[in-house]
Design an enzyme around this catalytic site. Structure first.
Site, PDB file in Angstrom:
ATOM      1  N   LYS A  79       0.822  -1.222   0.000  1.00 53.36           N
ATOM      2  CA  LYS A  79       0.000   0.000   0.000  1.00 53.36           C
ATOM      3  C   LYS A  79       0.853   1.267   0.000  1.00 53.36           C
ATOM      4  O   LYS A  79       0.360   2.343  -0.315  1.00 53.36           O
ATOM      5  CB  LYS A  79      -0.984   0.007   1.174  1.00 53.36           C
ATOM      6  CG  LYS A  79      -0.399   0.171   2.553  1.00 53.36           C
ATOM      7  CD  LYS A  79      -1.493   0.102   3.606  1.00 53.36           C
ATOM      8  CE  LYS A  79      -0.949   0.187   5.019  1.00 53.36           C
ATOM      9  NZ  LYS A  79      -0.345   1.469   5.362  1.00 53.36           N
ATOM     10  N   ASP A  80       2.152   1.157   0.322  1.00 52.17           N
ATOM     11  CA  ASP A  80       3.055   2.312   0.295  1.00 52.17           C
ATOM     12  C   ASP A  80       3.645   2.562  -1.089  1.00 52.17           C
ATOM     13  O   ASP A  80       4.254   3.619  -1.313  1.00 52.17           O
ATOM     14  CB  ASP A  80       4.221   2.108   1.276  1.00 52.17           C
ATOM     15  CG  ASP A  80       3.785   2.120   2.729  1.00 52.17           C
ATOM     16  OD1 ASP A  80       2.736   2.726   3.026  1.00 52.17           O
ATOM     17  OD2 ASP A  80       4.488   1.517   3.564  1.00 52.17           O
ATOM     18  N   ARG A 126      -7.571   8.681   4.211  1.00 48.83           N
ATOM     19  CA  ARG A 126      -8.627   7.673   4.034  1.00 48.83           C
ATOM     20  C   ARG A 126      -9.292   7.356   5.367  1.00 48.83           C
ATOM     21  O   ARG A 126     -10.528   7.356   5.471  1.00 48.83           O
ATOM     22  CB  ARG A 126      -8.027   6.394   3.419  1.00 48.83           C
ATOM     23  CG  ARG A 126      -9.014   5.221   3.340  1.00 48.83           C
ATOM     24  CD  ARG A 126      -8.308   3.959   2.860  1.00 48.83           C
ATOM     25  NE  ARG A 126      -7.225   3.572   3.751  1.00 48.83           N
ATOM     26  CZ  ARG A 126      -7.364   2.810   4.824  1.00 48.83           C
ATOM     27  NH1 ARG A 126      -8.550   2.337   5.164  1.00 48.83           N
ATOM     28  NH2 ARG A 126      -6.318   2.495   5.573  1.00 48.83           N
ATOM     29  N   ARG A 127      -8.507   7.090   6.386  1.00 45.55           N
ATOM     30  CA  ARG A 127      -9.085   6.725   7.676  1.00 45.55           C
ATOM     31  C   ARG A 127      -9.877   7.882   8.273  1.00 45.55           C
ATOM     32  O   ARG A 127     -10.945   7.674   8.843  1.00 45.55           O
ATOM     33  CB  ARG A 127      -7.978   6.259   8.632  1.00 45.55           C
ATOM     34  CG  ARG A 127      -7.441   4.882   8.266  1.00 45.55           C
ATOM     35  CD  ARG A 127      -6.222   4.493   9.066  1.00 45.55           C
ATOM     36  NE  ARG A 127      -5.816   3.112   8.770  1.00 45.55           N
ATOM     37  CZ  ARG A 127      -4.591   2.640   8.944  1.00 45.55           C
ATOM     38  NH1 ARG A 127      -3.644   3.439   9.411  1.00 45.55           N
ATOM     39  NH2 ARG A 127      -4.321   1.388   8.648  1.00 45.55           N
ATOM     40  N   ARG A 144       2.410  10.008  13.965  1.00 48.17           N
ATOM     41  CA  ARG A 144       3.375   9.396  13.059  1.00 48.17           C
ATOM     42  C   ARG A 144       4.263   8.448  13.854  1.00 48.17           C
ATOM     43  O   ARG A 144       4.317   8.487  15.072  1.00 48.17           O
ATOM     44  CB  ARG A 144       4.245  10.467  12.401  1.00 48.17           C
ATOM     45  CG  ARG A 144       3.517  11.393  11.433  1.00 48.17           C
ATOM     46  CD  ARG A 144       3.170  10.721  10.120  1.00 48.17           C
ATOM     47  NE  ARG A 144       4.308   9.963   9.604  1.00 48.17           N
ATOM     48  CZ  ARG A 144       5.373  10.505   9.020  1.00 48.17           C
ATOM     49  NH1 ARG A 144       5.454  11.811   8.872  1.00 48.17           N
ATOM     50  NH2 ARG A 144       6.367   9.744   8.589  1.00 48.17           N
ATOM     51  N   ARG A 150       3.658   4.620  17.927  1.00 45.48           N
ATOM     52  CA  ARG A 150       2.278   5.115  17.974  1.00 45.48           C
ATOM     53  C   ARG A 150       1.531   4.565  19.190  1.00 45.48           C
ATOM     54  O   ARG A 150       0.708   5.259  19.790  1.00 45.48           O
ATOM     55  CB  ARG A 150       1.550   4.768  16.676  1.00 45.48           C
ATOM     56  CG  ARG A 150       1.918   5.716  15.533  1.00 45.48           C
ATOM     57  CD  ARG A 150       1.151   5.382  14.279  1.00 45.48           C
ATOM     58  NE  ARG A 150       1.681   4.203  13.620  1.00 45.48           N
ATOM     59  CZ  ARG A 150       0.996   3.448  12.777  1.00 45.48           C
ATOM     60  NH1 ARG A 150      -0.275   3.725  12.520  1.00 45.48           N
ATOM     61  NH2 ARG A 150       1.556   2.414  12.190  1.00 45.48           N
ATOM     62  N   CYS A 234      -3.213  12.146  -7.769  1.00 45.23           N
ATOM     63  CA  CYS A 234      -3.572  12.901  -6.555  1.00 45.23           C
ATOM     64  C   CYS A 234      -3.933  11.936  -5.437  1.00 45.23           C
ATOM     65  O   CYS A 234      -4.661  10.978  -5.654  1.00 45.23           O
ATOM     66  CB  CYS A 234      -4.757  13.822  -6.847  1.00 45.23           C
ATOM     67  SG  CYS A 234      -5.483  14.574  -5.386  1.00 45.23           S
TER      68      CYS A 234
END
Length: 304
Positions: A79-80, A126-127, A144, A150, A234
């Site tokens: 996903k990165d 998104r979250r 971060r 975290r 984007c």
């Protein structure tokens, strides 16, 4: 076969991923050497990702090492990886997907709060948007760092809960209480470990044909094509998840949201997969024609 030099970020989760790729290679009688590299995204833990220009922030340092022949492959959380890869770099394998879901982790003092009462820490557009779709009055703050960082910030700082990929918790074997969130849709390719290599390294590409997981490859191709068609370069709040049932029957769920979660377009389709059609692109065009194109323009304007 030469010893394979594996490039990876140096976070505990990234090193787990690299070791998992190394294990697959060793099962094919290959020697391996893991080389940690500090990424731009790991060097800067103060800015939220969306302010840094998310695309490639965790991958570009590994891309450079790959193109400079400092490593033979790079291992990433898929996903990165941007949908547009640098020249002469390609994804040569994906491992079988595990734990694609987003989960909620609360601090110890917020266990009894209702979901709509929680102050949420996340740097993911998104979250934030998907959460705000259901709980529009939520207060958000940025967070971060790697998983362990975290979790420590969760206990130390002034917010109630944060959101993780379940894969991060399970792969690290962390003793953390979490809650599933049925209203969330995963990021495209969430829960998938990917291997990139130089496109002209035919020896490596042939080797990884034995490692690549076909069903996962089919699903993530649909998800990433959906993402690429919607994004147009984007970053936006986009979720996509495909899974294969028997006989190449695929169920796909996708969502595009405004940054505040107030406007959302969703798609939920079941179809029989074949290798001739670009299903991700086709499904994204349904969203774009249903108002998604205008919504993407709004998102781009807000993020400029």
């Amino acid at each position: 076969m030469r010893s394979i030099k594996i490039g990876t970020r140096n976070s505990p989760l990234a090193l787990w991923q690299a070791r998992e790729v190394a294990r697959n290679l060793q099962n094919n009688n290959c020697k391996t050497d893991i080389t940690p590299i500090v990424s731009t995204g790991d060097k800067n833990l103060t800015e939220p990702l969306y302010a840094m220009g998310i695309t490639g922030v965790f991958t570009k340092d590994l891309d450079i090492a790959l193109l400079n022949n400092e490593v033979d492959i790079a291992v990433h959380s898929l996903k990165d990886i941007p949908t547009q890869l640098p020249h002469n770099i390609e994804i040569v394998a994906v491992l079988q997907r595990d734990f694609p879901q987003d989960v909620l982790v609360r601090k110890s003092t917020s266990k009894n709060k209702e979901l709509h009462e929680l102050k949420i820490a996340t740097s993911s557009l998104r979250r934030r948007a998907f959460w705000a779709k259901y709980f529009p009055e939520t207060e958000f703050c940025d967070i971060r760092g790697n998983v362990q960082t975290r979790l420590q910030k969760l206990e130390d700082q002034d917010f109630d809960a944060t959101l993780f990929s379940l894969a991060a918790i399970e792969r690290m074997n962390l003793a953390v209480d979490y809650e599933f969130l049925p209203m969330m849709i995963s990021a495209p390719a969430q829960g998938v470990v990917a291997v990139t290599a130089r496109a002209d390294d035919h020896e490596i590409k042939e080797l990884f044909e034995k490692v690549n997981h076909r069903e996962t490859q089919i699903c993530i191709d649909i998800e990433r094509n959906f993402l690429q068609t919607l994004e147009g370069g984007c970053t936006a709040p986009i979720g996509a998840f495909a899974e294969i049932n028997d006989k190449d029957e695929v169920r796909f769920i996708g969502r595009l949201c405004s940054l505040d979660g107030k406007k959302c377009m969703e798609i939920d389709e079941i179809f029989t997969w074949n290798d001739q059609e670009n299903f991700g692109e086709k499904l994204a065009h349904i969203i774009l024609k249903d108002g998604g194109r205008e919504l993407m323009q709004e998102i781009k304007l807000h993020l400029q």
